[in-house]
Design an enzyme around this catalytic site. Structure first.
Site, PDB file in Angstrom:
ATOM      1  N   TYR A 159       0.843  -1.220   0.000  1.00 22.52           N
ATOM      2  CA  TYR A 159       0.000   0.000   0.000  1.00 22.52           C
ATOM      3  C   TYR A 159       0.877   1.269   0.000  1.00 22.52           C
ATOM      4  CZ  TYR A 159      -5.113   0.726   0.398  1.00 22.52           C
ATOM      5  OH  TYR A 159      -6.442   0.967   0.145  1.00 22.52           O
ATOM      6  N   GLU A 166       2.254   6.356  -7.119  1.00 23.65           N
ATOM      7  CA  GLU A 166       1.200   7.237  -7.641  1.00 23.65           C
ATOM      8  C   GLU A 166       1.572   8.711  -7.451  1.00 23.65           C
ATOM      9  OE1 GLU A 166      -2.608   6.032  -5.968  1.00 23.65           O
ATOM     10  OE2 GLU A 166      -2.121   3.933  -6.337  1.00 23.65           O
TER      11      GLU A 166
END
Ligand SMILES: CCCCCCCCCCCCC[C@@H](O)CC(=O)SCCNC(=O)CCNC(=O)[C@H](O)C(C)(C)COP(=O)(O)OP(=O)(O)OC[C@H]1O[C@@H](n2cnc3c(N)ncnc32)[C@H](O)[C@@H]1OP(=O)(O)O
Length: 237
Positions: A159, A166
Site C-alpha cells: 500500500y 502514484e
C-alpha cells in the site's frame, strides 16, 4: 385461523426460496466476476513480464498494456455497490485508481515511461491477483491459508509503495500539465468559470494525507478481524 397460519408458512417458504435464489445468483455472479478479474490481472502481469524480457527496458511498457489496464481497472467500479464493504472506502480506492489511469497516466504520454509508473503498476498487479484470487477461493469455500495470509499481509508494504508510485507519477505530470494547460479553463469564457488542472493535481496529491491513512487503517482492522478473529465494529456510511 388455521388457514391464515398455513398461508403465512407458505408465504415464508416462498420468501425464503426467493432469498436463497437471489443469494445463489449473487454468489455465482461474484464468483464469475472475481475469476474474470484474477485472469485479467494475470494477463497484465504476464504481458508486463514478457515485454520486459523481450525488450530489456520498461520504456513503452505502459503503452503496451494501457487498454487492458483501463478495462480491468474501470470494471472494478461494479464492486463499489455489490460488496458488503463501506461504499466510501471502496469508492475512494476504486475511483482514485481509475482517475490515476485515465486522467493522469493515459492522458499524459510524456510521463508513461517514468519508473514510478512501473512501481505502481507492479504493486497494483500483485495486490489485485492476490485480492481477487482470495475472494474467488473464499466464495468457493476452498481458501488456501497462504492466499489468506498474502491478502492480509502484503498490503502492509504494498500500500505505501503504491502510494509512493502514484504520488511520484502525479508530481512528474505537473510540469507538462502547467505547460499544456490541459483540462483547464481560463477566463474569459462563456461559462465565466475558471479551472486550473495544475492546482487540481496539487489538491489531489494533498488529499492523500487525510485519505490514505483511513484506507490503511481499514485494512489493518480487516487484518485483525480475518487473521486474528477480532470482532470489529465499523461505522456505517
Ligand atoms: C477524482 C479525484 C480522485 C482523488 C483521489 C484522492 C486520493 C485518495 C488516496 C487514495 C490512496 C489509494 C492508494 C492506492 O491506490 C494504492 C494501492 O492500492 S497500492 C496496492 C496495495 N493496495 C492494497 O493492498 C489495497 C488494499 N485495499 C483493498 O483491498 C480494498 O480496495 C479496500 C476497499 C480498501 C478494502 O477492501 P475491503 O473492505 O473490501 O476488505 P476485504 O477484502 O477484507 O473485504 C471485506 C468483505 O467484503 C467482501 N468482498 C469485498 N470485495 C469482494 C469481491 N470482489 N467479491 C466477493 N466478496 C468481496 C470480502 O469477502 C469481505 O467479506 P467478509 O466480511 O464476509 O469477510
Amino acid at each position: 385461523m388455521a388457514s391464515s397460519e398455513e398461508d403465512g408458512t407458505v408465504e415464508e417458504k416462498e420468501n425464503n426460496n426467493k432469498k436463497r435464489t437471489k443469494s445463489a445468483l449473487i454468489t455465482a455472479w461474484l464468483t464469475f466476476y472475481n475469476i474474470a478479474m484474477t485472469a485479467g490481472w494475470l494477463v497484465l502481469a504476464i504481458t508486463m513480464m514478457r515485454f520486459y524480457i523481450q525488450k530489456g527496458t520498461h520504456k513503452g511498457l505502459y503503452r503496451s498494456i494501457a487498454r487492458t489496464l483501463k478495462f480491468f481497472q474501470t470494471f472494478a467500479l461494479v464492486e463499489v455497490r455489490i460488496v458488503r464493504t463501506s461504499v466510501i472506502v471502496t469508492g475512494v480506492q476504486v475511483c482514485s485508481r481509475i482517475y490515476m489511469v485515465w486522467f493522469i497516466t493515459s492522458s499524459i504520454r510524456q510521463i508513461q515511461n517514468e519508473e514510478s509508473v512501473i512501481l505502481f503498476l507492479v504493486v497494483w498487479t500483485v495486490t489485485e491477483i492476490t485480492r481477487y484470487s482470495y475472494y474467488t477461493f473464499n466464495l468457493l469455500h476452498h481458501l488456501p491459508y497462504f492466499i489468506k495470509w498474502a491478502r492480509y499481509n502484503f498490503f502492509i508494504v504494498l500500500y505505501p509503495l503504491g502510494v509512493v508510485g502514484e504520488l511520484l507519477t502525479i508530481y512528474a505530470a505537473l510540469p507538462f500539465v502547467r505547460r499544456s494547460g490541459m483540462y483547464s479553463m481560463r477566463l474569459p469564457n462563456k461559462y465565466n468559470v475558471s479551472f486550473d488542472y495544475y492546482y487540481f493535481l496539487i489538491i489531489v496529491m494533498l488529499s492523500y494525507i487525510p485519505l490514505f491513512p483511513q484506507l490503511y487503517l481499514h485494512m489493518l482492522r480487516q487484518r485483525r478481524r480475518v487473521l486474528h478473529g477480532e470482532v470489529i465494529v465499523e461505522k456505517d456510511d
